[in-house]
Design a protein around this motif. Structure first.
Motif, mmCIF file in Angstrom:
data_model
loop_
_atom_site.group_PDB
_atom_site.id
_atom_site.type_symbol
_atom_site.label_atom_id
_atom_site.label_comp_id
_atom_site.label_asym_id
_atom_site.label_seq_id
_atom_site.Cartn_x
_atom_site.Cartn_y
_atom_site.Cartn_z
ATOM 1 N N GLN A 1 0.850 -1.206 0.000
ATOM 2 C CA GLN A 1 0.000 0.000 0.000
ATOM 3 C C GLN A 1 0.876 1.243 0.000
ATOM 4 O O GLN A 1 1.567 1.528 0.982
ATOM 5 C CB GLN A 1 -0.855 0.051 1.267
ATOM 6 N N THR A 2 0.857 1.980 -1.097
ATOM 7 C CA THR A 2 1.736 3.152 -1.190
ATOM 8 C C THR A 2 0.983 4.416 -1.589
ATOM 9 O O THR A 2 1.608 5.413 -1.958
ATOM 10 C CB THR A 2 2.873 2.879 -2.197
ATOM 11 N N GLY A 3 -0.344 4.371 -1.522
ATOM 12 C CA GLY A 3 -1.083 5.600 -1.814
ATOM 13 C C GLY A 3 -2.375 5.358 -2.556
ATOM 14 O O GLY A 3 -2.895 4.229 -2.620
ATOM 15 N N ASP B 1 1.156 5.455 7.610
ATOM 16 C CA ASP B 1 1.526 6.114 8.871
ATOM 17 C C ASP B 1 2.220 7.460 8.647
ATOM 18 O O ASP B 1 2.137 8.339 9.482
ATOM 19 C CB ASP B 1 2.411 5.183 9.716
ATOM 20 N N LYS B 2 2.913 7.610 7.527
ATOM 21 C CA LYS B 2 3.601 8.887 7.267
ATOM 22 C C LYS B 2 3.103 9.494 5.958
ATOM 23 O O LYS B 2 3.891 9.940 5.113
ATOM 24 C CB LYS B 2 5.110 8.667 7.216
ATOM 25 N N LYS B 3 1.789 9.463 5.803
ATOM 26 C CA LYS B 3 1.132 10.084 4.640
ATOM 27 C C LYS B 3 1.753 9.657 3.316
ATOM 28 O O LYS B 3 1.963 10.489 2.425
ATOM 29 C CB LYS B 3 1.169 11.605 4.772
ATOM 30 N N ILE C 1 0.521 10.532 -7.273
ATOM 31 C CA ILE C 1 -0.029 11.560 -6.374
ATOM 32 C C ILE C 1 0.946 11.851 -5.234
ATOM 33 O O ILE C 1 1.188 12.999 -4.878
ATOM 34 C CB ILE C 1 -1.404 11.093 -5.836
ATOM 35 N N GLU C 2 1.552 10.811 -4.694
ATOM 36 C CA GLU C 2 2.388 10.968 -3.501
ATOM 37 C C GLU C 2 3.852 11.233 -3.832
ATOM 38 O O GLU C 2 4.627 11.671 -2.974
ATOM 39 C CB GLU C 2 2.273 9.713 -2.623
ATOM 40 N N GLY C 3 4.273 10.922 -5.071
ATOM 41 C CA GLY C 3 5.634 11.254 -5.500
ATOM 42 C C GLY C 3 6.722 10.299 -5.039
ATOM 43 O O GLY C 3 7.858 10.719 -4.824
ATOM 44 N N ARG D 1 -6.115 16.852 -5.457
ATOM 45 C CA ARG D 1 -7.130 17.336 -4.503
ATOM 46 C C ARG D 1 -7.097 16.576 -3.170
ATOM 47 O O ARG D 1 -7.483 17.112 -2.143
ATOM 48 C CB ARG D 1 -8.525 17.295 -5.131
ATOM 49 N N SER D 2 -6.587 15.324 -3.185
ATOM 50 C CA SER D 2 -6.580 14.549 -1.942
ATOM 51 C C SER D 2 -5.429 14.934 -1.014
ATOM 52 O O SER D 2 -5.458 14.639 0.170
ATOM 53 C CB SER D 2 -6.499 13.052 -2.259
ATOM 54 N N VAL D 3 -4.379 15.575 -1.556
ATOM 55 C CA VAL D 3 -3.219 15.876 -0.699
ATOM 56 C C VAL D 3 -2.915 17.369 -0.593
ATOM 57 O O VAL D 3 -2.208 17.795 0.323
ATOM 58 C CB VAL D 3 -1.932 15.129 -1.160
ATOM 59 N N GLY D 4 -3.416 18.160 -1.515
ATOM 60 C CA GLY D 4 -3.186 19.608 -1.468
ATOM 61 C C GLY D 4 -1.757 19.974 -1.855
ATOM 62 O O GLY D 4 -1.048 19.194 -2.488
#
Ligand code: PLP
Length: 363
Positions: free
Chosen positions: A98-100, A124-126, A151-153, A330-333
């Motif tokens: 699970q990575t995002g 745990d760390k977004k 999305i998370e990069g 939109r989910s992370v800003g």
């Protein structure tokens, strides 16, 4: 009209020579007197286009005859369901990291069809790092990762060492650096980032993995049907496939994935180096796992409303100087710069100059 530097996560920038060639060929493809958009997908002309696109995919990504190369519809999102439907069929269970957002969606679909074992999560760390693998199941039908988390990069620069077939969503990382396809049983990528326009999804699947496809699946959801018909079971997204072919030609002319990797590393370094020394902006992603393609960043403004207002100001002022689509998902800003293969070094330099000026004026 001047073209902008488009930092969208997808659909995203395409190489300018590709757009020019498509424009030149718009009314008359190769003396046929027709646009590719008008061409029958059963014609000799179109057969040559789809064949060329497959051949270039094999050549540039190093795909052997042990694999099928398929051009499918339904985007990356349909693959989330098609893959477990076809391949989570022996023991009806699979391991997922699970990575995002995109693995959450993949798990949601797969969980409709079998048992999902989460072997690592960075919630745990977004989602700011790639988690270690714990508790993998030797009897899992496959092991699933998202190679680049748009999305998370985050991006896998070393693949997990697994004993069961490895399946990966490579939508936003494909062709960003050399990748050994032989390490995977299946990879897939929606085209609308590094490959071409939206509307087509590339799936590369090992032929021996296909043995486990059950009989009686709906034809459009059956990988065997698409493989047996050379991606021409029904009318394919003809024009998108043609543009993918032009993009691959451009990649070949420009030195292939090694040369792209060198350029992508240079672009990413420019941006991350600036963010790491800035007193105003920062990258929330752990250095070792940072994506070459998608670079989320935040300001150090802590109060939520003020931070949101600052993000909006940034995006608006950037747009005014031709740096567009820099808002974070939109989910992370925050902000996000997607710097896919088609983004020139010059675009990233212009962004870094803009970041510097914005910092000076707003810190
Ligand atoms: C990594 C990843 N996987 C899957 C998808 C979903 O693709 P599609 O919109 O083509 O269904 C996306 C879309 O951006 C993505 O970035």
């Amino acid at each position: 009209m001047a073209r902008v530097f488009n930092f969208s996560a997808g659909p995203s920038m395409l190489p300018e020579p590709v757009l020019k060639k498509a424009a030149e060929e718009m009314l008359d493809w190769n003396g046929s007197g027709q646009s590719v958009m008008e061409m029958s997908h059963r014609s000799k002309q179109y057969e040559s286009i789809i064949k060329k696109t497959e051949d270039l995919t094999r050549e540039i990504l190093g795909v052997s005859d042990d694999y099928h190369v398929l051009f499918l519809q339904g985007g990356g999102s349909l693959q989330f369901h098609m893959i477990p439907l076809n391949f989570m069929t022996k023991n009806k269970k699979a391991d997922f990291v699970q990575t995002g957002a995109w693995t959450l969606k993949a798990v949601e679909e797969a969980a409709k069809l079998g048992k999902i074992n989460i072997v690592g999560s960075s919630k745990d760390k977004k989602w700011s790092y790639l988690p270690p693998i714990v508790g993998s199941d030797p009897e899992a039908d496959y092991f699933y990762i998202c190679y680049n988390n748009t999305i998370e990069g985050t991006q896998y620069h070393t693949l997990p060492d697994v004993k069961v077939p490895l399946v990966a969503d490579i939508s936003s990382g494909i062709l960003s650096e050399p990748l050994d396809i032989n390490k995977f049983a299946l990879v897939f990528a929606g085209a609308q980032k590094n490959l071409g326009p939206a509307g087509v999804n590339l799936t590369i699947v090992r032929k021996d993995f296909m043995d486990r496809i059950p009989a009686g699946l709906p034809a459009m959801l059956d990988f065997k049907v698409h493989a047996d018909s050379g991606s021409l079971f029904n009318t394919p997204p003809c024009y998108s496939i043609y543009i993918v072919g032009l993009v691959l030609e451009w990649i070949k002319e420009n030195g292939g994935t090694k040369a792209l990797f060198a350029r992508n590393a240079e672009k990413a370094k420019l941006l991350y180096d600036y963010l790491d020394q800035s007193k105003f902006f920062y990258s929330p992603v752990e250095k070792k796992d940072r994506s070459l393609m998608n670079v989320p960043f935040l300001t150090r403004v802590t109060e939520a409303e003020a931070a949101e207002a600052m993000n909006k100001k940034f995006v608006k002022e950037a747009e005014a100087v031709g740096l567009v689509n820099l808002a974070g998902h939109r989910s992370v800003g925050g902000m996000r710069a997607s710097i896919y293969n088609a983004m020139p070094v010059e675009g990233v330099k212009k962004l870094v100059d803009f970041l510097k000026a914005f910092e000076k004026n707003n810190a």
